[in-house]
Design an enzyme around this catalytic site. Structure first.
Site, PDB file in Angstrom:
ATOM      1  N   GLY A 187     -64.144 -18.843  34.812  1.00 41.94           N
ATOM      2  CA  GLY A 187     -63.668 -17.882  33.823  1.00 41.94           C
ATOM      3  C   GLY A 187     -63.781 -18.303  32.368  1.00 41.94           C
ATOM      4  O   GLY A 187     -63.095 -17.749  31.513  1.00 41.94           O
ATOM      5  N   ASN A 211     -73.755  -7.654  31.833  1.00 34.61           N
ATOM      6  CA  ASN A 211     -73.675  -8.938  32.539  1.00 34.61           C
ATOM      7  C   ASN A 211     -74.250 -10.017  31.631  1.00 34.61           C
ATOM      8  O   ASN A 211     -75.074  -9.738  30.764  1.00 34.61           O
ATOM      9  CB  ASN A 211     -74.495  -8.866  33.830  1.00 34.61           C
ATOM     10  CG  ASN A 211     -74.441 -10.157  34.614  1.00 34.61           C
ATOM     11  OD1 ASN A 211     -73.372 -10.752  34.782  1.00 34.61           O
ATOM     12  ND2 ASN A 211     -75.581 -10.629  35.084  1.00 34.61           N
ATOM     13  N   HIS A 248     -76.317 -13.683  31.872  1.00 29.56           N
ATOM     14  CA  HIS A 248     -77.103 -14.477  32.822  1.00 29.56           C
ATOM     15  C   HIS A 248     -77.637 -15.721  32.106  1.00 29.56           C
ATOM     16  O   HIS A 248     -78.132 -15.608  30.977  1.00 29.56           O
ATOM     17  CB  HIS A 248     -78.259 -13.623  33.365  1.00 29.56           C
ATOM     18  CG  HIS A 248     -79.062 -14.339  34.391  1.00 29.56           C
ATOM     19  ND1 HIS A 248     -78.613 -14.532  35.681  1.00 29.56           N
ATOM     20  CD2 HIS A 248     -80.279 -14.930  34.325  1.00 29.56           C
ATOM     21  CE1 HIS A 248     -79.518 -15.207  36.363  1.00 29.56           C
ATOM     22  NE2 HIS A 248     -80.540 -15.461  35.560  1.00 29.56           N
TER      23      HIS A 248
HETATM   24  C1  GRF Z   1     -71.993 -18.408  33.538  1.00 23.67           C
HETATM   25  O1  GRF Z   1     -72.797 -19.478  33.178  1.00 23.67           O
HETATM   26  C2  GRF Z   1     -72.808 -17.177  33.802  1.00 23.67           C
HETATM   27  O2  GRF Z   1     -73.981 -17.123  33.092  1.00 23.67           O
HETATM   28  C3  GRF Z   1     -73.107 -17.314  35.259  1.00 23.67           C
HETATM   29  O3  GRF Z   1     -71.950 -17.843  35.822  1.00 23.67           O
HETATM   30  C4  GRF Z   1     -71.306 -18.673  34.871  1.00 23.67           C
HETATM   31  C5  GRF Z   1     -69.869 -18.303  34.844  1.00 23.67           C
HETATM   32  O4  GRF Z   1     -69.090 -19.266  34.202  1.00 23.67           O
HETATM   33  N1  GRF Z   1     -73.519 -16.050  35.815  1.00 23.67           N
HETATM   34  P1  GRF Z   1     -67.584 -18.964  33.853  1.00 23.67           P
HETATM   35  O5  GRF Z   1     -66.885 -18.554  35.143  1.00 23.67           O
HETATM   36  O6  GRF Z   1     -67.545 -17.854  32.849  1.00 23.67           O
HETATM   37  O7  GRF Z   1     -67.014 -20.234  33.319  1.00 23.67           O
END
Ligand code: GRF
Length: 209
Positions: free
Chosen positions: A30, A125, A127
């Site tokens: 998160g 989203n 990525h």
């Molecule tokens: C992020 O790096 C995002 O790009 C990927 O998952 C990760 C999530 O990290 N899809 P967090 O839970 O926000 O720390």
């Protein structure tokens, strides 16, 4: 962020004018959820984080939401036979919280029509690659293994095909000589925390015309 390049559309960045309610979907630690929350506090994103929906009970993001006073709804995807039924439940939780925009932040589920249709054009989203390169899981590792010299992250609209929706904004950084996966992941994530709130604010402004 040192030496990073951001989409030119963010250079003359201004927060969105109309205050909107944003729902966040997350499955993991998160850090992006918290970055969005902090951006609201800092006035970078003119929004209220209306709700966090998490599909993985006990994930770190739920603790963060509680600490920050954001309503958290846990919907375990394993309780549903069909993806559509799960997504209908998620859409309902977002609607109940009066969310207008939805930000997926480490949401490890592929989306289906009940969610896509309920928030068409208002579902983003983030990525960890420069899309359209390295769609799907383990994007940073695959990029490093492929020997990319420039890496980064992308905020895009969500469509049925995974990581294939229209690109809203990107940020890029140079890969260091001999850089480890952990280091690159950390640096890309720090970039995500800067990019995502700004890209969301920008998308909201554009969406409001
Ligand atoms: C992020 O790096 C995002 O790009 C990927 O998952 C990760 C999530 O990290 N899809 P967090 O839970 O926000 O720390």
């Amino acid at each position: 962020m040192q030496d990073a390049i951001f989409s030119p559309s963010l250079e003359h960045f201004r927060p969105n004018l109309r205050r909107v309610r944003v729902g966040v979907l997350a499955s993991g630690d998160g850090s992006n959820f918290e970055a969005l929350y902090r951006a609201v506090e800092a006035g970078v994103l003119n929004a209220e984080i209306a709700v966090l929906v998490c599909n993985a009970p006990g994930a770190g993001v739920v603790g963060r939401a509680r600490r920050l006073g954001v309503a958290a709804v846990e919907i375990d995807h394993r309780g549903f036979d069909r993806r559509e039924d799960f997504d209908a439940e998620v859409a309902e939780a977002l609607r109940r919280a009066d969310a207008e925009w939805v930000a997926m932040a480490g949401w490890m589920r592929v989306s289906s029509s009940p969610l896509l249709e309920a928030f068409a054009g208002k579902l983003l989203n983030i990525h960890p690659s420069l899309l359209p390169s390295f769609r799907g899981a383990h994007a940073v590792r695959r990029g490093l293994e492929a020997g990319v010299r420039v890496a980064g992250c992308t905020v895009h609209q969500v469509v049925e095909e995974l990581d294939a929706g229209p690109i809203v904004a990107q940020a890029a950084l140079g890969v260091l000589e001999g850089e480890s996966l952990e280091s690159l992941k950390r640096r890309i994530q720090a970039l995500e925390h800067v990019l995502y709130p700004r890209a969301l604010a920008r998308a909201i402004s554009d969406g409001d015309g």
